[in-house]
Write a protein that holds these residues in place. Structure first.
Motif, mmCIF file in Angstrom:
data_model
loop_
_atom_site.group_PDB
_atom_site.id
_atom_site.type_symbol
_atom_site.label_atom_id
_atom_site.label_comp_id
_atom_site.label_asym_id
_atom_site.label_seq_id
_atom_site.Cartn_x
_atom_site.Cartn_y
_atom_site.Cartn_z
ATOM 1 N N ASP A 1 -0.795 17.403 -5.713
ATOM 2 C CA ASP A 1 0.666 17.672 -4.505
ATOM 3 C C ASP A 1 0.685 16.622 -3.588
ATOM 4 N N THR A 2 0.134 15.173 -4.709
ATOM 5 C CA THR A 2 -0.002 13.859 -3.987
ATOM 6 C C THR A 2 1.327 13.428 -3.761
ATOM 7 N N ALA A 3 1.644 12.065 -3.172
ATOM 8 C CA ALA A 3 2.333 11.729 -3.114
ATOM 9 C C ALA A 3 2.359 9.923 -2.313
ATOM 10 N N LEU A 4 2.773 8.764 -3.265
ATOM 11 C CA LEU A 4 2.038 7.940 -2.443
ATOM 12 C C LEU A 4 3.713 7.500 -2.112
ATOM 13 N N HIS B 1 -2.869 -4.944 -0.985
ATOM 14 C CA HIS B 1 -3.402 -3.845 -0.819
ATOM 15 C C HIS B 1 -1.688 -2.602 -1.968
ATOM 16 N N MET B 2 -1.015 -3.070 -1.579
ATOM 17 C CA MET B 2 0.373 -1.901 -1.772
ATOM 18 C C MET B 2 0.201 -1.890 -3.410
ATOM 19 N N GLN B 3 0.314 -3.325 -4.023
ATOM 20 C CA GLN B 3 0.136 -3.726 -5.230
ATOM 21 C C GLN B 3 -0.733 -2.653 -6.028
ATOM 22 N N THR B 4 -2.287 -3.041 -5.414
ATOM 23 C CA THR B 4 -3.037 -1.968 -5.774
ATOM 24 C C THR B 4 -3.244 -0.387 -5.567
ATOM 25 N N LEU B 5 -2.443 0.475 -4.289
ATOM 26 C CA LEU B 5 -1.745 2.241 -4.212
ATOM 27 C C LEU B 5 -1.307 1.595 -5.912
ATOM 28 N N LEU B 6 0.007 1.409 -6.114
ATOM 29 C CA LEU B 6 1.289 1.521 -7.134
ATOM 30 C C LEU B 6 -0.365 1.543 -8.379
ATOM 31 N N GLU B 7 -1.023 0.785 -8.352
ATOM 32 C CA GLU B 7 -1.615 1.003 -9.913
ATOM 33 C C GLU B 7 -2.092 2.182 -9.674
ATOM 34 N N ARG B 8 -3.195 2.664 -9.153
ATOM 35 C CA ARG B 8 -3.781 3.334 -8.949
ATOM 36 C C ARG B 8 -2.417 4.676 -9.139
ATOM 37 N N ALA C 1 -2.797 7.311 -12.137
ATOM 38 C CA ALA C 1 -2.978 9.085 -12.035
ATOM 39 C C ALA C 1 -2.086 9.911 -12.305
ATOM 40 N N ASP C 2 -1.263 9.198 -12.942
ATOM 41 C CA ASP C 2 0.649 9.471 -12.610
ATOM 42 C C ASP C 2 1.076 10.641 -11.442
ATOM 43 N N VAL C 3 0.460 9.732 -10.778
ATOM 44 C CA VAL C 3 1.125 10.098 -9.050
ATOM 45 C C VAL C 3 2.289 9.656 -8.854
ATOM 46 N N PRO C 4 3.471 10.879 -7.768
ATOM 47 C CA PRO C 4 4.489 10.431 -7.868
ATOM 48 C C PRO C 4 4.956 9.358 -6.589
ATOM 49 N N VAL C 5 5.481 8.403 -6.878
ATOM 50 C CA VAL C 5 5.772 7.167 -5.481
ATOM 51 C C VAL C 5 6.883 6.992 -5.386
ATOM 52 N N ILE C 6 6.915 7.295 -4.475
ATOM 53 C CA ILE C 6 8.466 7.022 -3.894
ATOM 54 C C ILE C 6 8.921 6.445 -2.295
ATOM 55 N N TYR C 7 10.134 5.675 -3.110
ATOM 56 C CA TYR C 7 10.228 4.697 -2.033
ATOM 57 C C TYR C 7 11.371 5.007 -1.476
ATOM 58 N N GLN D 1 10.211 18.507 -1.934
ATOM 59 C CA GLN D 1 10.009 19.959 -2.112
ATOM 60 C C GLN D 1 10.060 19.971 -3.936
ATOM 61 N N ASP D 2 10.971 19.154 -4.249
ATOM 62 C CA ASP D 2 11.016 19.726 -5.143
ATOM 63 C C ASP D 2 10.010 18.709 -6.139
ATOM 64 N N LYS D 3 9.066 18.032 -5.907
ATOM 65 C CA LYS D 3 8.525 17.468 -6.440
ATOM 66 C C LYS D 3 6.771 18.896 -6.195
ATOM 67 N N GLN D 4 6.656 19.411 -5.276
ATOM 68 C CA GLN D 4 5.992 19.526 -4.657
ATOM 69 C C GLN D 4 4.788 19.422 -3.892
ATOM 70 N N ILE D 5 5.357 18.389 -2.823
ATOM 71 C CA ILE D 5 5.027 17.163 -2.573
ATOM 72 C C ILE D 5 3.196 18.277 -1.460
ATOM 73 N N LYS D 6 2.851 18.388 -0.814
ATOM 74 C CA LYS D 6 1.818 18.448 0.635
ATOM 75 C C LYS D 6 1.154 17.275 1.281
ATOM 76 N N HIS D 7 0.635 16.036 0.297
ATOM 77 C CA HIS D 7 0.037 15.025 0.737
ATOM 78 C C HIS D 7 0.827 13.861 0.820
ATOM 79 N N LEU D 8 0.865 13.119 2.148
ATOM 80 C CA LEU D 8 1.509 12.043 1.369
ATOM 81 C C LEU D 8 0.417 10.578 1.876
ATOM 82 N N VAL D 9 0.737 9.938 1.089
ATOM 83 C CA VAL D 9 -0.259 8.629 1.316
ATOM 84 C C VAL D 9 0.439 7.760 1.608
#
Length: 178
Positions: free
Chosen positions: A4-7, A30-37, A41-47, A98-106
């Motif tokens: 339930d996490t998104a970057l 560092h952001m490139q590293t976060l994106l790769e991770r 892990a199939d974590v949604p990325v939101i810009y 909400q659509d992605k059921q996210i509860k935690h933001l990185v």
């Protein structure tokens, strides 16, 4: 972290990155590293992409407005457009989460003392727990404080920031595992 996490990467646009600023280059790496991770892990990325008014340095369609190519979005990644420091104000961000059921933001991005701070605080009022990546956000030196001082201040201030619904923790990129 759970599924339930998104970057969320805020305002890392061509016009926000100073190529001569070593910290900007480190934060971008560092952001490139976060994106790769996140992607692995199939974590949604939101810009979040800021759109300034006509004549602004982030005016849509100008050469400074696009998301920085070092962290370019993939076709399936969401871009939320905003016109204020608050990434939730008059945007689709809340609905996307909400659509992605996210509860935690990185959270990573720019500008520490404006959009990052405002968005992190506002996220907690919506009940989102936040991990602010302390070495993956950036700003600019002012007439009274250096960029490093501003970043240190906000990392210290926001770590442990709590509402009835949520809390903020600050971690370096090395400790962020999706």
């Amino acid at each position: 972290m759970s599924k339930d996490t998104a970057l969320v990467i805020i305002d890392i646009q061509i016009g926000m990155i100073d190529p001569d600023n070593a910290h900007h280059q480190e934060a971008l790496a560092h952001m490139q590293t976060l994106l790769e991770r996140a992607r692995a892990a199939d974590v949604p990325v939101i810009y979040v992409q800021h759109s300034g008014p006509k004549g602004d340095w982030l005016e849509p369609g100008t050469e400074r407005w696009p998301i920085h190519p070092a962290i370019a979005p993939q076709a399936d990644e969401v871009i939320v457009h905003k016109r204020a420091s608050d990434s939730f104000h008059a945007t689709t961000l809340e609905q996307v989460l909400q659509d992605k059921q996210i509860k935690h933001l990185v959270v990573a991005g720019a500008q520490t003392d404006y959009c990052v701070d405002t968005t992190v605080r506002r996220a907690t009022t919506f009940g989102y727990n936040v991990t602010l990546v302390g070495d993956a956000h950036l700003t600019y030196t002012t007439t009274i404080l250096s960029e490093a001082q501003i970043i240190a201040f906000y990392n210290d201030t926001l770590h442990g920031f709590t509402t009835d619904e949520a809390t903020v923790e600050v971690k370096p990129t090395a400790e962020v595992i999706f």
